[in-house]
Scaffold this motif. Structure first.
Motif, PDB file in Angstrom:
ATOM      1  N   ALA A  99      38.557 -14.613  -4.574  1.00 45.30           N
ATOM      2  CA  ALA A  99      38.577 -15.977  -5.108  1.00 45.30           C
ATOM      3  C   ALA A  99      38.609 -15.906  -6.627  1.00 45.30           C
ATOM      4  O   ALA A  99      37.845 -15.151  -7.234  1.00 45.30           O
ATOM      5  CB  ALA A  99      37.352 -16.738  -4.629  1.00 45.30           C
ATOM      6  N   THR A 101      38.559 -17.937 -10.393  1.00 40.91           N
ATOM      7  CA  THR A 101      38.143 -19.137 -11.120  1.00 40.91           C
ATOM      8  C   THR A 101      38.492 -18.963 -12.592  1.00 40.91           C
ATOM      9  O   THR A 101      38.209 -17.908 -13.182  1.00 40.91           O
ATOM     10  CB  THR A 101      36.634 -19.382 -10.973  1.00 40.91           C
ATOM     11  OG1 THR A 101      36.298 -19.482  -9.599  1.00 40.91           O
ATOM     12  CG2 THR A 101      36.232 -20.673 -11.666  1.00 40.91           C
ATOM     13  N   LEU A 103      38.351 -20.485 -16.674  1.00 41.19           N
ATOM     14  CA  LEU A 103      37.521 -21.279 -17.581  1.00 41.19           C
ATOM     15  C   LEU A 103      38.295 -21.433 -18.882  1.00 41.19           C
ATOM     16  O   LEU A 103      38.562 -20.452 -19.586  1.00 41.19           O
ATOM     17  CB  LEU A 103      36.181 -20.600 -17.835  1.00 41.19           C
ATOM     18  CG  LEU A 103      35.160 -21.433 -18.614  1.00 41.19           C
ATOM     19  CD1 LEU A 103      34.688 -22.616 -17.775  1.00 41.19           C
ATOM     20  CD2 LEU A 103      33.958 -20.578 -19.024  1.00 41.19           C
ATOM     21  N   GLY A 141      43.153 -27.341  -9.858  1.00 35.78           N
ATOM     22  CA  GLY A 141      41.939 -27.950 -10.400  1.00 35.78           C
ATOM     23  C   GLY A 141      42.237 -29.331 -10.961  1.00 35.78           C
ATOM     24  O   GLY A 141      43.364 -29.828 -10.930  1.00 35.78           O
ATOM     25  N   ALA A 152      36.401 -25.785 -15.940  1.00 34.30           N
ATOM     26  CA  ALA A 152      36.603 -24.881 -14.809  1.00 34.30           C
ATOM     27  C   ALA A 152      37.922 -25.174 -14.110  1.00 34.30           C
ATOM     28  O   ALA A 152      38.318 -26.330 -13.948  1.00 34.30           O
ATOM     29  CB  ALA A 152      35.447 -24.991 -13.824  1.00 34.30           C
ATOM     30  N   ASP A 154      39.877 -23.968 -10.574  1.00 42.46           N
ATOM     31  CA  ASP A 154      39.785 -23.232  -9.314  1.00 42.46           C
ATOM     32  C   ASP A 154      41.171 -22.715  -8.929  1.00 42.46           C
ATOM     33  O   ASP A 154      42.048 -23.471  -8.516  1.00 42.46           O
ATOM     34  CB  ASP A 154      39.224 -24.140  -8.217  1.00 42.46           C
ATOM     35  CG  ASP A 154      39.029 -23.411  -6.900  1.00 42.46           C
ATOM     36  OD1 ASP A 154      39.259 -22.188  -6.850  1.00 42.46           O
ATOM     37  OD2 ASP A 154      38.641 -24.067  -5.915  1.00 42.46           O
ATOM     38  N   HIS A 155      41.375 -21.425  -9.045  1.00 40.22           N
ATOM     39  CA  HIS A 155      42.669 -20.829  -8.735  1.00 40.22           C
ATOM     40  C   HIS A 155      42.837 -20.560  -7.237  1.00 40.22           C
ATOM     41  O   HIS A 155      43.940 -20.219  -6.801  1.00 40.22           O
ATOM     42  CB  HIS A 155      42.832 -19.503  -9.484  1.00 40.22           C
ATOM     43  CG  HIS A 155      42.942 -19.655 -10.965  1.00 40.22           C
ATOM     44  ND1 HIS A 155      44.140 -19.714 -11.630  1.00 40.22           N
ATOM     45  CD2 HIS A 155      41.987 -19.775 -11.921  1.00 40.22           C
ATOM     46  CE1 HIS A 155      43.927 -19.846 -12.928  1.00 40.22           C
ATOM     47  NE2 HIS A 155      42.631 -19.893 -13.131  1.00 40.22           N
ATOM     48  N   THR A 157      42.292 -18.478  -3.626  1.00 40.99           N
ATOM     49  CA  THR A 157      42.326 -17.071  -3.233  1.00 40.99           C
ATOM     50  C   THR A 157      43.677 -16.464  -3.572  1.00 40.99           C
ATOM     51  O   THR A 157      44.722 -17.040  -3.289  1.00 40.99           O
ATOM     52  CB  THR A 157      42.057 -16.921  -1.724  1.00 40.99           C
ATOM     53  OG1 THR A 157      40.761 -17.435  -1.431  1.00 40.99           O
ATOM     54  CG2 THR A 157      42.119 -15.463  -1.298  1.00 40.99           C
ATOM     55  N   VAL A 193      39.602 -15.760 -16.795  1.00 42.83           N
ATOM     56  CA  VAL A 193      39.762 -15.837 -15.346  1.00 42.83           C
ATOM     57  C   VAL A 193      38.850 -14.797 -14.709  1.00 42.83           C
ATOM     58  O   VAL A 193      38.852 -13.625 -15.108  1.00 42.83           O
ATOM     59  CB  VAL A 193      41.224 -15.599 -14.920  1.00 42.83           C
ATOM     60  CG1 VAL A 193      41.357 -15.689 -13.406  1.00 42.83           C
ATOM     61  CG2 VAL A 193      42.144 -16.624 -15.584  1.00 42.83           C
ATOM     62  N   THR A 194      38.082 -15.234 -13.729  1.00 36.12           N
ATOM     63  CA  THR A 194      37.111 -14.368 -13.064  1.00 36.12           C
ATOM     64  C   THR A 194      37.483 -14.168 -11.604  1.00 36.12           C
ATOM     65  O   THR A 194      37.805 -15.135 -10.898  1.00 36.12           O
ATOM     66  CB  THR A 194      35.696 -14.967 -13.157  1.00 36.12           C
ATOM     67  OG1 THR A 194      35.352 -15.138 -14.532  1.00 36.12           O
ATOM     68  CG2 THR A 194      34.669 -14.062 -12.487  1.00 36.12           C
ATOM     69  N   SER A 195      37.428 -12.927 -11.173  1.00 33.78           N
ATOM     70  CA  SER A 195      37.671 -12.588  -9.767  1.00 33.78           C
ATOM     71  C   SER A 195      36.331 -12.391  -9.074  1.00 33.78           C
ATOM     72  O   SER A 195      35.476 -11.651  -9.572  1.00 33.78           O
ATOM     73  CB  SER A 195      38.502 -11.302  -9.660  1.00 33.78           C
ATOM     74  OG  SER A 195      38.533 -10.831  -8.320  1.00 33.78           O
ATOM     75  N   THR A 196      36.150 -13.053  -7.923  1.00 33.59           N
ATOM     76  CA  THR A 196      34.889 -12.958  -7.183  1.00 33.59           C
ATOM     77  C   THR A 196      35.155 -12.507  -5.764  1.00 33.59           C
ATOM     78  O   THR A 196      35.909 -13.159  -5.022  1.00 33.59           O
ATOM     79  CB  THR A 196      34.162 -14.319  -7.157  1.00 33.59           C
ATOM     80  OG1 THR A 196      33.954 -14.769  -8.493  1.00 33.59           O
ATOM     81  CG2 THR A 196      32.827 -14.192  -6.453  1.00 33.59           C
TER      82      THR A 196
END
Length: 206
Positions: A99, A101, A103, A141, A152, A154-155, A157, A193-196
């Motif tokens: 996922a 996200t 910013l 988003g 924020a 939301d990109h 998955t 961009v953060t990968s979770t």
């Protein structure tokens, strides 16, 4: 006169009974000894299952400039109502789907007056308002003001691999209600961009 001691004789039946009692006693003692010392034999057979390996996933993200208009390109002399585009490709360089996200943030006096809307395109963007094959693209988003704390995005998955790149266009607008006291002021824009990786899945099948 000579005295003769009486002769005591044991009959065969008595002798047999005594022998049986003695043998039983010996067997009882011997049995206790065998049990106590673990001398009773047992057979064990073992076989190992075929081994397998397990490995942890890796998380990695790459944000690449696109269309020759990276975020690092500066813009001067903005007037309220002006807008500009910036293009980036987000790529999942990890080993599994993740996922993502974003910013979008700004520092400086113009931050409260900068609005952003983000859209994605399945193919490479071309410049201009309808840059996704004649369309405006798919919103990513909600649009809103860029603030110091960040907006924020939301990109969703993104699958791993070079073929699953998410192509994004950021449209920044200098709000038409910006007051005159921000003249000659400036701000710095940034995108993170953060990968979770989220666990809890049943991975029995692999």
């Amino acid at each position: 006169m000579t005295t003769t001691e009486p002769h005591t004789s044991t009959c065969p039946a008595q002798r047999a009974r005594r022998r049986r009692r003695a043998v039983a006693a010996l067997l009882a003692v011997g049995g206790v000894t065998l049990v106590g010392t673990g001398a009773l034999a047992s057979w064990n057979v073992s076989k190992d299952a075929a081994p397998s390996s397990v490995a942890a996933a890796t998380a990695a993200v790459e944000v690449l400039p696109a269309n020759g208009m990276p975020l690092t390109a500066n813009i001067a002399n903005l007037v309220p109502g002006d807008f500009f585009y910036r293009y980036v490709d987000v790529r999942n360089d990890g080993s599994t789907a993740a996922a993502f996200t974003g910013l979008v943030s700004a520092t400086g006096a113009l931050a409260p007056w900068l609005d952003v809307e983000v859209a994605s395109c399945p193919s490479a963007w071309s410049t201009g308002q309808l840059g996704c094959a004649g369309a405006a693209g798919t919103p990513v988003g909600a649009a809103g003001t860029v603030t110091a704390t960040g907006r924020a995005v939301d990109h969703g998955t993104i699958q791993p691999g070079s073929g699953a790149v998410q192509r994004l266009r950021y449209k920044f607008t200098f709000n038409s209600t910006a007051p005159s006291d921000v003249q000659a002021e400036s701000s710095t824009l940034s995108i993170r961009v953060t990968s979770t990786l989220v666990g809890g899945r049943d991975r029995t099948g692999g």
